[in-house]
Enzyme design. Sequence first.
Site, PDB file in Angstrom:
ATOM      1  N   ASN A  53       0.684   0.167 -10.777  1.00  0.00           N
ATOM      2  CA  ASN A  53      -0.188   0.861 -11.725  1.00  0.00           C
ATOM      3  C   ASN A  53      -0.709   2.122 -11.047  1.00  0.00           C
ATOM      4  O   ASN A  53      -1.257   2.038  -9.948  1.00  0.00           O
ATOM      5  CB  ASN A  53      -1.396  -0.010 -12.099  1.00  0.00           C
ATOM      6  CG  ASN A  53      -1.034  -1.156 -13.021  1.00  0.00           C
ATOM      7  OD1 ASN A  53       0.049  -1.197 -13.585  1.00  0.00           O
ATOM      8  ND2 ASN A  53      -1.963  -2.090 -13.180  1.00  0.00           N
TER       9      ASN A  53
ATOM     10  N   CYS B 140       3.085  -1.186 -20.219  1.00  0.00           N
ATOM     11  CA  CYS B 140       3.579  -1.178 -18.838  1.00  0.00           C
ATOM     12  C   CYS B 140       2.498  -1.343 -17.790  1.00  0.00           C
ATOM     13  O   CYS B 140       2.804  -1.533 -16.612  1.00  0.00           O
ATOM     14  CB  CYS B 140       4.421   0.072 -18.567  1.00  0.00           C
ATOM     15  SG  CYS B 140       3.703   1.642 -19.037  1.00  0.00           S
ATOM     16  N   ARG B 141       1.223  -1.296 -18.172  1.00  0.00           N
ATOM     17  CA  ARG B 141       0.170  -1.466 -17.164  1.00  0.00           C
ATOM     18  C   ARG B 141       0.059  -2.947 -16.794  1.00  0.00           C
ATOM     19  O   ARG B 141      -0.224  -3.784 -17.654  1.00  0.00           O
ATOM     20  CB  ARG B 141      -1.157  -0.945 -17.709  1.00  0.00           C
ATOM     21  CG  ARG B 141      -2.321  -1.027 -16.736  1.00  0.00           C
ATOM     22  CD  ARG B 141      -3.551  -0.304 -17.300  1.00  0.00           C
ATOM     23  NE  ARG B 141      -4.773  -0.671 -16.621  1.00  0.00           N
ATOM     24  CZ  ARG B 141      -5.184  -0.167 -15.445  1.00  0.00           C
ATOM     25  NH1 ARG B 141      -4.448   0.733 -14.834  1.00  0.00           N
ATOM     26  NH2 ARG B 141      -6.314  -0.548 -14.901  1.00  0.00           N
ATOM     27  N   LYS B 142       0.325  -3.279 -15.531  1.00  0.00           N
ATOM     28  CA  LYS B 142       0.183  -4.673 -15.114  1.00  0.00           C
ATOM     29  C   LYS B 142      -1.228  -5.134 -15.469  1.00  0.00           C
ATOM     30  O   LYS B 142      -2.158  -4.371 -15.246  1.00  0.00           O
ATOM     31  CB  LYS B 142       0.368  -4.832 -13.585  1.00  0.00           C
ATOM     32  CG  LYS B 142       1.745  -4.546 -13.055  1.00  0.00           C
ATOM     33  CD  LYS B 142       1.834  -4.820 -11.538  1.00  0.00           C
ATOM     34  CE  LYS B 142       1.074  -3.836 -10.695  1.00  0.00           C
ATOM     35  NZ  LYS B 142       1.146  -4.065  -9.237  1.00  0.00           N
TER      36      LYS B 142
ATOM     37  N   GLU C 229      -4.039   1.154   1.667  1.00  0.00           N
ATOM     38  CA  GLU C 229      -4.887   1.269   0.475  1.00  0.00           C
ATOM     39  C   GLU C 229      -5.950   2.316   0.760  1.00  0.00           C
ATOM     40  O   GLU C 229      -6.755   2.146   1.671  1.00  0.00           O
ATOM     41  CB  GLU C 229      -5.522  -0.099   0.174  1.00  0.00           C
ATOM     42  CG  GLU C 229      -6.551  -0.094  -0.911  1.00  0.00           C
ATOM     43  CD  GLU C 229      -6.034   0.418  -2.237  1.00  0.00           C
ATOM     44  OE1 GLU C 229      -6.485   1.502  -2.649  1.00  0.00           O
ATOM     45  OE2 GLU C 229      -5.181  -0.248  -2.857  1.00  0.00           O
TER      46      GLU C 229
ATOM     47  N   TYR D 241      -7.044   6.060  -4.111  1.00  0.00           N
ATOM     48  CA  TYR D 241      -5.958   6.676  -4.881  1.00  0.00           C
ATOM     49  C   TYR D 241      -5.140   7.554  -3.941  1.00  0.00           C
ATOM     50  O   TYR D 241      -5.723   8.303  -3.156  1.00  0.00           O
ATOM     51  CB  TYR D 241      -6.511   7.534  -6.030  1.00  0.00           C
ATOM     52  CG  TYR D 241      -7.154   6.703  -7.111  1.00  0.00           C
ATOM     53  CD1 TYR D 241      -6.402   6.207  -8.167  1.00  0.00           C
ATOM     54  CD2 TYR D 241      -8.502   6.389  -7.059  1.00  0.00           C
ATOM     55  CE1 TYR D 241      -6.975   5.417  -9.156  1.00  0.00           C
ATOM     56  CE2 TYR D 241      -9.094   5.599  -8.029  1.00  0.00           C
ATOM     57  CZ  TYR D 241      -8.327   5.113  -9.080  1.00  0.00           C
ATOM     58  OH  TYR D 241      -8.895   4.330 -10.045  1.00  0.00           O
TER      59      TYR D 241
ATOM     60  N   ASP E  54       4.020  -4.942  -5.111  1.00  0.00           N
ATOM     61  CA  ASP E  54       2.939  -4.038  -5.434  1.00  0.00           C
ATOM     62  C   ASP E  54       3.036  -2.881  -4.423  1.00  0.00           C
ATOM     63  O   ASP E  54       3.632  -3.049  -3.362  1.00  0.00           O
ATOM     64  CB  ASP E  54       1.618  -4.803  -5.292  1.00  0.00           C
ATOM     65  CG  ASP E  54       0.432  -3.882  -5.293  1.00  0.00           C
ATOM     66  OD1 ASP E  54       0.315  -3.095  -6.246  1.00  0.00           O
ATOM     67  OD2 ASP E  54      -0.364  -3.935  -4.337  1.00  0.00           O
ATOM     68  N   ARG E  55       2.488  -1.710  -4.746  1.00  0.00           N
ATOM     69  CA  ARG E  55       2.622  -0.592  -3.809  1.00  0.00           C
ATOM     70  C   ARG E  55       1.402  -0.446  -2.894  1.00  0.00           C
ATOM     71  O   ARG E  55       1.461  -0.831  -1.728  1.00  0.00           O
ATOM     72  CB  ARG E  55       2.847   0.722  -4.597  1.00  0.00           C
ATOM     73  CG  ARG E  55       3.413   1.836  -3.743  1.00  0.00           C
ATOM     74  CD  ARG E  55       3.391   3.190  -4.440  1.00  0.00           C
ATOM     75  NE  ARG E  55       2.081   3.825  -4.335  1.00  0.00           N
ATOM     76  CZ  ARG E  55       1.775   4.999  -4.873  1.00  0.00           C
ATOM     77  NH1 ARG E  55       2.657   5.663  -5.597  1.00  0.00           N
ATOM     78  NH2 ARG E  55       0.562   5.520  -4.724  1.00  0.00           N
ATOM     79  N   ASP E  56       0.290   0.063  -3.446  1.00  0.00           N
ATOM     80  CA  ASP E  56      -0.876   0.388  -2.617  1.00  0.00           C
ATOM     81  C   ASP E  56      -1.512  -0.883  -2.031  1.00  0.00           C
ATOM     82  O   ASP E  56      -1.857  -1.805  -2.764  1.00  0.00           O
ATOM     83  CB  ASP E  56      -1.905   1.168  -3.438  1.00  0.00           C
ATOM     84  CG  ASP E  56      -1.322   2.469  -4.007  1.00  0.00           C
ATOM     85  OD1 ASP E  56      -0.335   2.973  -3.434  1.00  0.00           O
ATOM     86  OD2 ASP E  56      -1.844   2.962  -5.018  1.00  0.00           O
TER      87      ASP E  56
HETATM   88 MG   LIG Z   1      -2.435  -3.181  -4.396  1.00  0.00          MG
HETATM   89 ZN   LIG Z   2       1.629   2.137 -18.977  1.00  0.00          ZN
END
Ligand SMILES: [Mg+2]
Ligand SMILES: [Zn+2]
Length: 201
Positions: free
Chosen positions: A52, A107-109, A17, A20, A9-11
Site C-alpha cells: 500500500n 487494491c488497498r490491502k 520503515e 513514507y 510486504d515492502r516497507d
Molecule cells: Mg510494512
Molecule cells: Zn488501490
Amino acid sequence: MANRAVFLDRDGTINEEVGYVNHMERFVLLPRVAQAIRLLNQYEWKAVVVTNQSGVARGYFPESLIHEVHQKMQHLLKKEGAHLDGIYYCPHHPEIGVPPYRQKCRCRKPAPGLIEEAVRALGLDCSQSYMVGDRGADIEFGHQIGAKAILVLTGYGKGEWEYFRDQWKVRPDHVAEDLFEAVQWILQQEGRKDNPPPTPL
Ligand SMILES: [Mg+2]
Ligand SMILES: [Zn+2]
C-alpha cells in the site's frame, strides 16, 4: 502446475520503515533481504511484493516516485543475484486526497485486488503460498487470501508483536527475526512436506 509464491510486504519487511519513502534516498534495503529473496529464486518460489502506498493519495510524493523506487529495489537486489517476480502497489486512499487517488479501490490491502492481479499474471495458488509482513494487518491479510502468514520483527514488527498481538483476530503461523529467517522457515516447512522423514523399519 500452479506456482507457489511468497507475498512480501515492502516497507519494514524489505526496506527500512521510515514512515513514507518520499525520496529515493530513503529507500534502504534491510540486512539479509537480498539473500532471502535469492533463496526464494533458487527454490523456484515466486517472490511478489504487495504494498500500500497511500502517500500518493496523501500528496506526499508523486506516483512516478514509486516506479523509481521499485527500479532501485530491483537494481539493489540484482547486484546480489536476486530478483522479484512481481511488484504490485496501491496508490489510493478511501478518504484522503483527490480523485482518482481518493477512492474506495479494490487494491488497498486488506482488499484482495493486488493479489488477484498477481494470481492471474503469475498463475499462483494462494493455498500453497505465504504472506510475510511486519504488521498485524499483513497477517490478517495473509489468512484472508488463504495463505499462511509470517510476522517479521523488523519495521513495525517488534512493537506490533509486543503491544498489539492480544488484539489481533488471527495468529501468525510463525514469527521471524527478519525476512531471511522467515524464508528459511518456509523452506524448512516445505522440505518436510516434500521429503517426509523415513519411517523406521
Ligand atoms: Mg510494512
Ligand atoms: Zn488501490
